[in-house]
Scaffold this active site. Structure first.
Site, mmCIF file in Angstrom:
data_model
loop_
_atom_site.group_PDB
_atom_site.id
_atom_site.type_symbol
_atom_site.label_atom_id
_atom_site.label_comp_id
_atom_site.label_asym_id
_atom_site.label_seq_id
_atom_site.Cartn_x
_atom_site.Cartn_y
_atom_site.Cartn_z
ATOM 1 N N GLU A 242 0.636 -1.008 -0.131
ATOM 2 C CA GLU A 242 -0.103 -0.160 -0.095
ATOM 3 C C GLU A 242 0.831 1.149 -0.087
ATOM 4 O OE1 GLU A 242 -2.984 0.025 -0.595
ATOM 5 O OE2 GLU A 242 -4.358 -1.730 0.600
ATOM 6 N N CYS A 276 -2.542 9.340 2.632
ATOM 7 C CA CYS A 276 -2.203 8.818 1.254
ATOM 8 C C CYS A 276 -3.247 9.079 0.310
ATOM 9 C CB CYS A 276 -1.977 7.274 1.382
ATOM 10 S SG CYS A 276 -3.466 6.485 2.096
#
Ligand code: NAD
Length: 523
Positions: A242, A276
């Site tokens: 990720e 993010c």
């Protein structure tokens, strides 16, 4: 003559990013400690798996109750170590984990139980097929500092409910929050060795990667992710990555200006832009561009920046000086190449060591660093576009592909554009909140990563699928075994005709030719 040199273990000292106060000191775990933790996890794992799914779900329920009871205390611990406003610690961290636990409590049984696989092919009709979902064994988790609770906790809960043991290496900047997760899980009934936290920097993470774990779930930067992928390839270790993002927000000419500008401001400045999924690029259709940029600047000027412990704070500090320097360099590059700073654009040293003013930039272009590299800070760059096609092309002109959003009063128009954007998630008329939807998969395409966490697909990453095939007629030789010959070849040709020929006549003639198969002599 051998010299007796004692190398001191490295220490880390997590600090409160708002004040610079050192919260605690730790010695970093060395390779031997990391390997020891993984070995203990391996030994403890069998008992945890044998406990059974229903009992593991009961432990999750207990974890959820204990987290709920300590919600304010845990939120304060997150704010103290990561700096974000208290309300964000509650909503984007504690609430996300409570709901992830809810999702697993409600769905893990249905998603992990054995699944029958019906066979449609005539040849295999006499076999029972099933899918079994087995735990990998020991899952290593390496996590970042920006969501120090919700990222490792959501991944850990999925790994544990599936029957794995977990060894977590949290960011060196936020180990105290990881230790809160550790105490909650153990108090809820997860055995000590089934969930362990190792504290350290990059080398402790690298040691975890070398240790005999069975899978690694990594969340962090693209640079570290590439290193992890290379090391994992050496030993064919399965990994979930990720990684970073540069999420675009597309504001179309029919968007609600007030709603979309508030969304841009929240999406760019939540967690001081250190998410993010934060809005890192904003493209606005020409007719709305100036008024949208102005509305964003006005709203940004009204944000209250300060210590996250103050309930009135909208935007807290950045995590550390190094991160502030990156933001500063991106803003300076944009300014030097002709961007207009509508608001912000400077540090706020009077508030503490790591504060940067929420900043709105207009007239940015795609050759500026602010539009290409992950800034990971409180900056909202805004750029105009003319046609929908141009907006899609700009959105896709990035090495990243984590998430994106489209803003319009006509959801169908937004959905049509969403299908053309290369990203793991595209939201129409919302930003960032997909991370909090426990049913939704989280993950990216391109440099934003490999694999998924959260929801059904996140749970799938925590298991190996085993196919179990059980023949219902153990006393019968299979039709396709040895003892071939010309007549068998013709019979099989007939068998294929019977199943796949288009004309009914050929299918029926094929069936007649195939009928002799059952009387065939086999070895
Ligand atoms: P980072 O890559 O510097 O560190 C992440 C973790 O990796 C830390 O625990 C660190 O100690 C460890 N690490 C560092 N070097 C290592 C090595 N050689 N081997 C093994 N482990 C090592 O990232 P960060 O600064 O902590 O986090 C910010 C980044 O994370 C941003 O790029 C952000 O976009 C990304 N992120 C992505 C997601 C997502 O879900 N896609 C979520 C949050 C953050």
């Amino acid at each position: 003559m051998a010299t007796d040199v004692k190398i001191a273990a490295r220490t880390i000292a997590p600090t409160n990013p708002a004040t610079g106060e050192v919260l605690r000191q730790f010695e970093c775990a060395g390779e031997a400690e990391v390997f020891g933790a993984v070995e203990r996890a391996r030994l403890a794992r069998a008992g945890w798996t044998e406990l059974g799914l229903r009992n593991r779900i009961a432990v999750l329920r207990e974890f959820q109750a204990r987290l709920f009871a300590r919600k304010s205390e845990i939120a304060a611990a997150i704010t103290r170590e990561a700096g974000k406003p208290l309300v964000e610690s509650l909503v984007t961290e504690v609430l996300v984990v409570l709901d992830a636990a809810r999702f697993l409590i409600d769905n893990a049984f249905g998603l992990l139980r054995d699944e029958p696989v019906p066979h449609a092919n005539l040849v295999t009709k006499l076999k029972n097929g099933s899918l079994l979902r087995e735990p990998h064994g020991v899952i290593g988790i390496i996590s970042p500092w920006n969501y120090p609770f919700s990222i490792p906790a959501t991944e850990t809960l999925a790994a544990l409910v599936a029957g794995n043991a977990v060894v977590l290496k949290p960011s060196e900047l936020t180990p105290l929050v990881a230790l809160e997760l550790d105490s909650l899980l153990h108090a809820a009934g997860v055995p000590e060795d089934v969930f362990q936290v190792i504290v350290g920097e990059g080398p402790a993470g690298a040691a975890l990667l070398k240790s005999p774990i069975d899978k690694l779930v990594f969340t962090g930067s693209v640079t570290t992710g590439k290193r992890i992928a290379a090391a994992a390839a050496e030993r064919l270790l399965p990994v979930v990555l990720e990684l970073g993002g540069k999420d675009p927000m597309l504001v179309l000419d029919d968007a609600d200006l007030d709603v979309a500008s508030s969304a841009a401001v929240w999406g760019a400045f939540v967690n001081a832009g250190q998410a993010c999924l934060s809005v890192e690029r904003c493209y606005v259709q020409n007719s709305l561009y100036e008024s949208f940029a102005r509305a964003c600047a006005d709203k940004t000027a009204r944000l209250r920046v300060g210590n996250g412990m103050d309930s009135h704070t909208d935007v807290g500090p950045m995590i550390q000086e190094r991160q502030v320097r990156i933001v500063e360099s991106h803003v300076e590059d944009a300014r030097a190449r002709g961007a207009r700073v509508l608001v912000g654009g400077k540090r706020l040293p009077e508030l503490g060591p790591n504060f940067y003013a929420p900043t709105v930039l207009a007239d940015v272009t795609h050759d500026m660093r602010i539009m290409r590299e992950e800034t990971f800070g409180p900056v909202l760059p805004v750029m105009p576009f003319e046609q929908d096609d141009e907006a899609v092309q700009l959105a896709n002109d990035s090495e990243y592909g984590l998430a994106a959003s489209v803003w319009t009063r006509e959801p169908k128009r937004g959905e049509r554009m969403a299908r053309r954007i290369h990203a793991g998630t595209v939201m129409v008329n919302d930003v960032v909140s997909c991370f909090g939807i426990s049913e939704a998969p989280h993950g990216g395409v391109k440099a934003s990563g490999v694999g998924r966490t959260h929801g059904r697909f996140g749970l799938d990453e925590m298991v190996r699928v085993k196919y179990l095939d059980s023949d219902r007629v153990p006393g019968m030789k299979k039709l396709w075994w040895h003892g071939y010959g010309e007549s068998f070849r013709r019979q099989m040709e007939g068998f294929l005709d019977m199943q796949f020929a288009r004309s009914l006549g050929t299918r029926m003639r094929g069936a007649l030719r195939a009928a002799g198969i059952v009387r065939r002599k086999q070895l």
